[in-house]
Design a protein around this motif. Structure first.
Motif, PDB file in Angstrom:
ATOM      1  N   LEU A 172     -10.746  43.473   7.429  1.00 55.04           N
ATOM      2  CA  LEU A 172     -11.325  44.524   8.255  1.00 55.04           C
ATOM      3  C   LEU A 172     -11.680  43.950   9.632  1.00 55.04           C
ATOM      4  CD1 LEU A 172     -13.700  46.228   5.656  1.00 55.04           C
ATOM      5  CD2 LEU A 172     -11.490  47.052   6.475  1.00 55.04           C
ATOM      6  N   PRO A 173     -11.553  44.719  10.710  1.00 53.45           N
ATOM      7  CA  PRO A 173     -11.403  46.166  10.657  1.00 53.45           C
ATOM      8  C   PRO A 173      -9.975  46.704  10.673  1.00 53.45           C
ATOM      9  CG  PRO A 173     -11.865  45.486  12.891  1.00 53.45           C
ATOM     10  CD  PRO A 173     -11.909  44.232  12.061  1.00 53.45           C
ATOM     11  N   ASP A 174      -8.978  45.922  11.124  1.00 51.21           N
ATOM     12  CA  ASP A 174      -7.657  46.527  11.337  1.00 51.21           C
ATOM     13  C   ASP A 174      -6.515  45.600  10.947  1.00 51.21           C
ATOM     14  OD1 ASP A 174      -7.937  44.673  13.333  1.00 51.21           O
ATOM     15  OD2 ASP A 174      -7.794  46.082  14.999  1.00 51.21           O
ATOM     16  N   GLY A 175      -6.723  44.746   9.954  1.00 46.72           N
ATOM     17  CA  GLY A 175      -5.654  43.865   9.519  1.00 46.72           C
ATOM     18  C   GLY A 175      -4.560  44.603   8.765  1.00 46.72           C
ATOM     19  N   ASP A 176      -3.388  43.997   8.690  1.00 44.91           N
ATOM     20  CA  ASP A 176      -2.276  44.580   7.943  1.00 44.91           C
ATOM     21  C   ASP A 176      -2.499  44.391   6.446  1.00 44.91           C
ATOM     22  OD1 ASP A 176      -0.917  45.325  10.264  1.00 44.91           O
ATOM     23  OD2 ASP A 176       0.101  43.377  10.404  1.00 44.91           O
ATOM     24  N   TRP A 177      -1.960  45.315   5.661  1.00 40.47           N
ATOM     25  CA  TRP A 177      -2.090  45.235   4.215  1.00 40.47           C
ATOM     26  C   TRP A 177      -1.111  44.210   3.645  1.00 40.47           C
ATOM     27  CZ3 TRP A 177      -5.916  47.133   1.387  1.00 40.47           C
ATOM     28  CH2 TRP A 177      -6.670  48.191   1.907  1.00 40.47           C
ATOM     29  N   GLU A 178      -1.616  43.363   2.766  1.00 43.96           N
ATOM     30  CA  GLU A 178      -0.799  42.416   2.008  1.00 43.96           C
ATOM     31  C   GLU A 178      -0.718  42.917   0.572  1.00 43.96           C
ATOM     32  OE1 GLU A 178      -1.184  37.857   0.263  1.00 43.96           O
ATOM     33  OE2 GLU A 178      -2.345  38.443   2.035  1.00 43.96           O
ATOM     34  N   LEU A 179       0.483  42.990  -0.010  1.00 46.12           N
ATOM     35  CA  LEU A 179       0.681  43.580  -1.332  1.00 46.12           C
ATOM     36  C   LEU A 179       1.187  42.554  -2.337  1.00 46.12           C
ATOM     37  CD1 LEU A 179       0.779  46.096   0.657  1.00 46.12           C
ATOM     38  CD2 LEU A 179       2.265  47.159  -1.030  1.00 46.12           C
ATOM     39  N   ASN A 180       0.833  42.765  -3.590  1.00 50.99           N
ATOM     40  CA  ASN A 180       1.382  41.993  -4.695  1.00 50.99           C
ATOM     41  C   ASN A 180       1.687  42.936  -5.848  1.00 50.99           C
ATOM     42  OD1 ASN A 180       2.159  39.965  -6.495  1.00 50.99           O
ATOM     43  ND2 ASN A 180       0.072  39.717  -7.247  1.00 50.99           N
ATOM     44  N   LYS A 181       2.961  43.097  -6.152  1.00 49.69           N
ATOM     45  CA  LYS A 181       3.375  43.865  -7.328  1.00 49.69           C
ATOM     46  C   LYS A 181       3.272  42.937  -8.527  1.00 49.69           C
ATOM     47  CE  LYS A 181       7.243  46.580  -9.189  1.00 49.69           C
ATOM     48  NZ  LYS A 181       8.549  47.195  -8.877  1.00 49.69           N
ATOM     49  N   THR A 182       2.260  43.153  -9.369  1.00 51.50           N
ATOM     50  CA  THR A 182       1.988  42.228 -10.465  1.00 51.50           C
ATOM     51  C   THR A 182       2.949  42.442 -11.628  1.00 51.50           C
ATOM     52  OG1 THR A 182       0.443  43.620 -11.708  1.00 51.50           O
ATOM     53  CG2 THR A 182      -0.450  42.396  -9.824  1.00 51.50           C
ATOM     54  N   GLU A 183       2.886  41.538 -12.582  1.00 51.47           N
ATOM     55  CA  GLU A 183       3.691  41.662 -13.795  1.00 51.47           C
ATOM     56  C   GLU A 183       3.144  42.719 -14.742  1.00 51.47           C
ATOM     57  OE1 GLU A 183       2.871  38.480 -16.849  1.00 51.47           O
ATOM     58  OE2 GLU A 183       1.790  37.601 -15.148  1.00 51.47           O
ATOM     59  N   TYR A 184       1.899  43.182 -14.506  1.00 56.15           N
ATOM     60  CA  TYR A 184       1.243  44.090 -15.438  1.00 56.15           C
ATOM     61  C   TYR A 184       1.647  45.533 -15.176  1.00 56.15           C
ATOM     62  CZ  TYR A 184      -1.598  40.005 -16.464  1.00 56.15           C
ATOM     63  OH  TYR A 184      -2.003  38.752 -16.836  1.00 56.15           O
TER      64      TYR A 184
END
Length: 446
Positions: A79-91
């Motif tokens: 925050l306040p305006d960072g980019d989203w980091e994603l992780n597609k998990t194994e679950y």
């Protein structure tokens, strides 16, 4: 350790203050940033009992959702305006059942805790491998006690950095409320209550909880006699001043043993067949007075209602802005004309404004906000916060962020719910966080 969470809160509040309380420009009322595409064939990503759908630790915000392949996707940003980091998990989860939502929390050392895919089945729980990491370790038990029939997993942060975990053991109309506590210093779970609220094999409690800034844990619930939602009745209450160990009434009288229908304190009595909904929301004012949001039928209309404590007396506020009614009945996830409401209090310059976030078919199924200064006799004002139809969405907001900064960040996704666990053919839809500048709305209502 007892001071750690407090220091984190100060860092969070200070960091956001440098960028504006809502982390958006003062002249801007709404700001939205898309995260990814999520499953939308039912409401599993947006059911209100997700606790939490989005949460903040220090200046890092986390969220989670199921994607089109039913994988648990974790995301974070600065925050306040960072980019989203994603992780597609194994679950993965059984996304065909809208009960099976993802809940998450961050403990006082920054570890992410995630529980997902529950509706009367064994516990699914994992923790991040490192602080602020989106990578989860192996799925494992918490205490190993009463973890075979889990429903409605919910996390709640305590001021000292520990985390509470509540869930139902049993089934609709017959179940108990279990309460665990995570010790951040020792990285272990222990069970505080195997049977905090006892349905006595005749009913079960559908609850919501809130931890206030002083650390008191507030708990309210409706009873349900059977699987049928029409058998919901009454709103009961309990609180804990020692992190969930002991529970008491508003008078200070301690509950002795499991809380039952005959021993509970009642905030408001509501009979069965009143279209009383379950699993809504609650909050407190800055002095710790509880406020509970719900809806039920009065005089032929289904109205959002607020039950709250003032000077030791339970009172009720009827929002009275709806002009129609409907009847609730049956089982499974219902397709309902209105969403369950989220609740917040905005106290500023002598005003005590109560706010409800909701969705109503009669308003075009937009994201809407109703609010009123409780210190006045004015009527509730209603404002739509979105132009587009949001489908069968229900509200979830970042309570940890709001509690300490008054920045309101909503989890947003258009979803479709078919009555009784039906599935639509809707494709994946965008998941985003909607940031709302409350000061612009509440001080400039026009």
């Amino acid at each position: 350790m007892k001071k750690q969470r407090f220091l984190i809160v100060l860092v969070l509040a200070s960091a956001l203050a440098l960028n504006g309380c809502n982390a958006i420009k003062p002249s801007t009322t709404l700001q939205e940033k898309e995260i990814g595409l999520g499953w939308s064939a039912n409401s599993v990503n947006t059911v209100i009992f997700r606790q939490n759908a989005v949460t903040t630790f220090n200046t890092t915000q986390f969220t989670a959702y199921y994607d089109q392949d039913a994988h648990v996707v974790l995301a974070k940003r600065s925050l306040p305006d960072g980019d989203w980091e994603l992780n597609k998990t194994e679950y993965t989860g059984k996304t065909t059942d809208a009960h099976n939502a993802i809940s998450l929390a961050v403990d006082g050392e920054g570890y992410l805790h995630v529980s997902w895919d529950h509706h009367d089945n064994s516990l699914r729980y994992a923790k991040s491998v490192a602080p602020l990491s989106l990578e989860l370790g192996e799925k494992h038990e918490m205490t190993g006690i009463e973890e075979e029939k889990v429903s409605y997993p919910q996390f709640y942060n305590l001021p000292d950095g520990d985390v509470l975990f509540m869930y139902r053991s049993g089934q609709s109309g017959r179940g108990t409320l279990i309460l665990n506590r995570y010790d951040t210093a020792h990285k272990t779970w222990r069970q505080l209550h195997k049977n905090l609220i006892d349905g006595e094999e005749l009913r079960n409690a559908y609850w919501q909880a809130y931890v206030d800034v002083q650390g008191a844990v507030h708990l309210s619930w409706v009873w349900r006699e059977t699987w049928d939602v029409s058998t919901n009745h009454d709103i009961a209450y309990a609180r804990s001043l020692d992190g969930g160990e002991t529970w008491e009434r508003t008078t200070g009288q301690v509950y002795d043993g499991p809380i039952t229908e005959s021993t509970a304190e009642y905030a408001y009595r509501i009979p069965q067949n009143s279209s009383l909904i379950n699993q809504t929301s609650m909050t407190t004012d800055k002095t710790g007075n509880p406020f509970i949001a719900n809806y039920w039928n009065e005089e032929g209309k289904t109205q959002y209602q607020i039950v709250y404590l003032e000077d030791g007396i339970w009172k009720k506020e009827n929002t009275a802005f709806r002009n129609s009614g409907f009847e609730l009945g049956g089982g499974g996830t219902k397709k309902i004309p209105i969403s369950r409401p989220e609740l917040f209090i905005y106290e500023n310059q002598g005003k005590k404004i109560l706010g409800l976030i909701f969705r109503d078919d009669l308003r075009g199924s937009k994201i809407s906000l109703a609010y009123k200064d409780l210190k006045t006799d004015t009527q509730w004002q209603v404002k739509d916060l979105s132009d587009e139809n949001i489908g069968d969405w229900e509200p979830n907001f970042d309570k940890e962020l709001y509690k300490h900064t008054k920045a309101l960040h909503l989890f947003k996704q258009k979803v479709t719910q078919i009555d009784g666990e039906g599935l639509s053919k809707a494709p994946a839809t965008p998941v985003s966080i909607l940031e709302i500048n409350l000061q612009n709305i509440l001080t400039n209502p026009k």
